[in-house]
Write an enzyme that holds these catalytic residues in place. Structure first.
Site, mmCIF file in Angstrom:
data_model
loop_
_atom_site.group_PDB
_atom_site.id
_atom_site.type_symbol
_atom_site.label_atom_id
_atom_site.label_comp_id
_atom_site.label_asym_id
_atom_site.label_seq_id
_atom_site.Cartn_x
_atom_site.Cartn_y
_atom_site.Cartn_z
ATOM 1 N N ALA A 77 -0.827 22.586 -8.655
ATOM 2 C CA ALA A 77 0.511 22.046 -8.443
ATOM 3 C C ALA A 77 0.792 22.073 -6.938
ATOM 4 C CB ALA A 77 1.550 22.847 -9.220
ATOM 5 N N VAL A 93 -4.431 27.251 -10.391
ATOM 6 C CA VAL A 93 -4.929 28.225 -11.362
ATOM 7 C C VAL A 93 -6.451 28.174 -11.431
ATOM 8 C CG1 VAL A 93 -4.946 28.888 -13.795
ATOM 9 C CG2 VAL A 93 -2.828 28.147 -12.738
ATOM 10 N N ASP A 141 12.343 24.893 -16.189
ATOM 11 C CA ASP A 141 11.392 23.825 -15.851
ATOM 12 C C ASP A 141 10.515 23.460 -17.051
ATOM 13 O OD1 ASP A 141 10.145 21.971 -14.236
ATOM 14 O OD2 ASP A 141 8.716 23.389 -13.382
#
Length: 561
Positions: A179, A184, A335
């Site tokens: 992101a 990750v 979110d």
């Protein structure tokens, strides 16, 4: 994949970041001492270099922002100059300017990246934003450029204060998700447990990242104030304030881990919801280590079809999950885009939801939570007086008349059934009413709303987008909100300490209240159907009579001839 010598013992789980891979739960570890990265631990030359780079980058990024916002303001002012407000020409021109301005903002976000990408995503998810902005900026949701592993390795070592080989048995250099500010990686702990490791992703690491955030937020705030000074009807400081709060929360992975555990406790008796568990010994402000679990993005219709999972049931479970957060717990995930909610094919009902990325949360004020419960009860019953009475409590006064339209798709004077939209006549009246609204009215409305309300608006907008893609009717969402608003108004009870009789009584009372509400809604819907049938029947009879009259006139005329 970096592998370090040790005996392996694998278990498969999954975690997702804001782009959509996966996350999970199982056992809990005690919380040891957190290892924050101290600014004092870095060499003076390194700190100076970071600040210099951040400062130069800030000037370049701010210059792009000034040019873009300035171009947009000029476009709005001159394109709409002299065009009669509310006319068809005005609305058409306004839509064209919206689209041009949205494309400029998209280009700005893609050029500046980082926090600007997050800002674009934030704007796209806001309910009152014109559709030209939301549709154009939504493309930012899947844009991310991962950092090289060399930089990620430096963050891991400085944050955890030991080499990667000492922390993990193996560590995949290629990220499984990325992101704008984090990415990750898959890894394996020393005991063989497979984990997902979320690491800050930026060309400038802490403390430069925090400095960059301050520079960007300052630039955004300055621009919004400057625009408002020149053009008072365009005020967006409320959006900058909300974004600044949200992004500062996302930068602290320790707080994200705490949010995750609190949410897990809130839903520990709900077998439809799974929440990732944190490995605290491998977690810091810049690194978050969680377990891996399998699943797919909540709006992946092909996956749901392949696994035989009903998309509408998924939508219902999703809406009830967030309704419970809003109305009952008052602790809301801010979110909920598809990448942060996974569907796992395991669960009592054939599936379960995995809730990820717990960085942005809002603790709702208790008085606000209760008022919001009352608002939804009034919205469902279309209690006009109650809705208008609640307006001052939310700071919007007369604008509360638009709450039914925003949340349920009905006008405040609507006679339509819940979830049935509005009639043609109501639509015409609404169009005329909205023509009288100016940009200044919209700005005033948004500025007046409490921060809690803005978070709910954004969350609700994201949920509606997902449920729509899953093919669920609006009625599913409305009934879920109705049910949990009543739950939120019910007296709290503790199953562990309260008497069994009291717990059973309170549950029964709450369920009976909801049952009565459902009966009332069904009755009102029946009345609406009867009214609509009566109207259609009368129209059909009138058409038949007119047609018969024409026929008789024709026959009579031909007879005379």
């Amino acid at each position: 994949m970096l592998k370090f010598p040790a005996k392996t013992k694998a278990t498969l789980y999954l975690l997702t970041l804001s782009t959509g891979v996966t996350a999970a739960i199982t056992f809990r570890s005690p919380v040891p001492k957190i290892l924050p990265l101290s600014e004092d631990s870095q060499l003076p030359s390194t700190k100076f270099s970071q600040k210099f780079k951040a400062g130069f980058s800030g000037i370049r990024r701010s210059s792009r922002a000034v040019y873009t916002i300035g171009s947009n303001v000029v476009d709005y002012k001159y394109s709409l100059h002299g065009v009669p407000v509310g006319s068809d020409e005005y609305l058409h021109t306004l839509s064209e300017v919206h689209l041009r301005s949205a494309k400029r903002l998209l280009k700005l976000c893609e050029g500046n990246r980082g926090f600007y990408v997050k800002a674009g995503q934030f704007i796209a998810a806001l309910r009152p934003v014109p559709k030209e902005y939301s549709s154009t900026l939504s493309s930012l949701q899947d844009q991310a450029v991962p950092s090289p592993f060399k930089e990620i390795k430096e963050v891991l070592i400085s944050s955890l204060e030991k080499d990667v080989s000492e922390s993990f048995l193996s560590f995949d250099e290629q990220p499984i998700a990325a992101a704008s500010i984090a990415q990750v990686h898959r890894a394996q702990m020393k005991d063989g447990q497979e984990v997902a490791v979320k690491v800050v992703n930026c060309t400038v690491q802490y403390p430069g990242l925090e400095h960059q955030m301050k520079v960007d937020i300052t630039a955004m705030s300055f621009l919004s104030k400057t625009v408002a000074w020149f053009f008072p009807e365009y005020r967006f400081d409320w959006a900058v304030s909300e974004f600044a709060e949200a992004i500062s929360l996302e930068l602290d992975f320790v707080q994200e881990a705490r949010n995750s555990e609190r949410t897990a406790r809130n839903f520990e008796n709900n077998n439809m919801v799974r929440v990732p568990v944190v490995f605290w010994e491998l977690t810091s402000r810049q690194v978050l280590t969680m377990q891996f679990c399998r699943g797919c993005k909540v709006d992946d219709l092909e996956f749901l079809k392949e696994k035989g999972i009903n998309p509408v049931k998924v939508a219902k479970a999703l809406v009830e999950l967030f309704a419970e957060m809003i109305f009952v717990h008052g602790f809301l995930h801010g979110d909920p885009h598809p990448g942060n909610i996974l569907v796992s094919p395991k669960g009592q009902n054939g599936f379960s939801l995995v809730l990820l990325d717990h960085g942005i949360y809002k603790q709702l004020d208790e008085c606000f939570r209760l008022d919001y419960c009352e608002l939804w009860k009034a919205l469902i019953l279309l209690d006009t007086k109650k809705i208008q009475d609640l307006g001052p409590r939310f700071g919007v006064g007369k604008y509360s008349r638009y709450f039914p339209l925003i949340f349920t798709g009905r006008t405040i004077d609507s006679k339509s059934a819940l979830g049935g939209g509005i009639s043609i006549e109501e639509r015409k009246h609404l169009k005329q009413e909205l023509k009288t609204l100016r940009m200044e009215d919209i700005s005033l409305f948004m500025e007046s709303l409490p921060p809690d309300f803005l978070t709910i608006l954004r969350t609700d907008g994201l949920l509606r987008s997902i449920t729509s893609k899953l093919g669920a009717s609006q009625r599913i969402r409305l009934l879920a909100y109705a049910k949990y608003s009543l739950y939120g108004l019910s007296p709290k009870y503790n199953p562990d300490s309260d008497l069994v009789v009291k717990v059973v009584y309170l549950r029964l009372k709450r369920n009976m209240t909801y049952f009565r509400l459902r009966l009332l809604l069904e009755f009102l819907e029946l009345l609406s159907w009867v009214r609509e049938f009566r109207r259609s029947f009368i129209e059909s009879i009138n058409k038949m009579l007119v047609s018969a009259e024409h026929c008789l006139v024709g026959v009579y005329s031909s007879t005379l001839l």
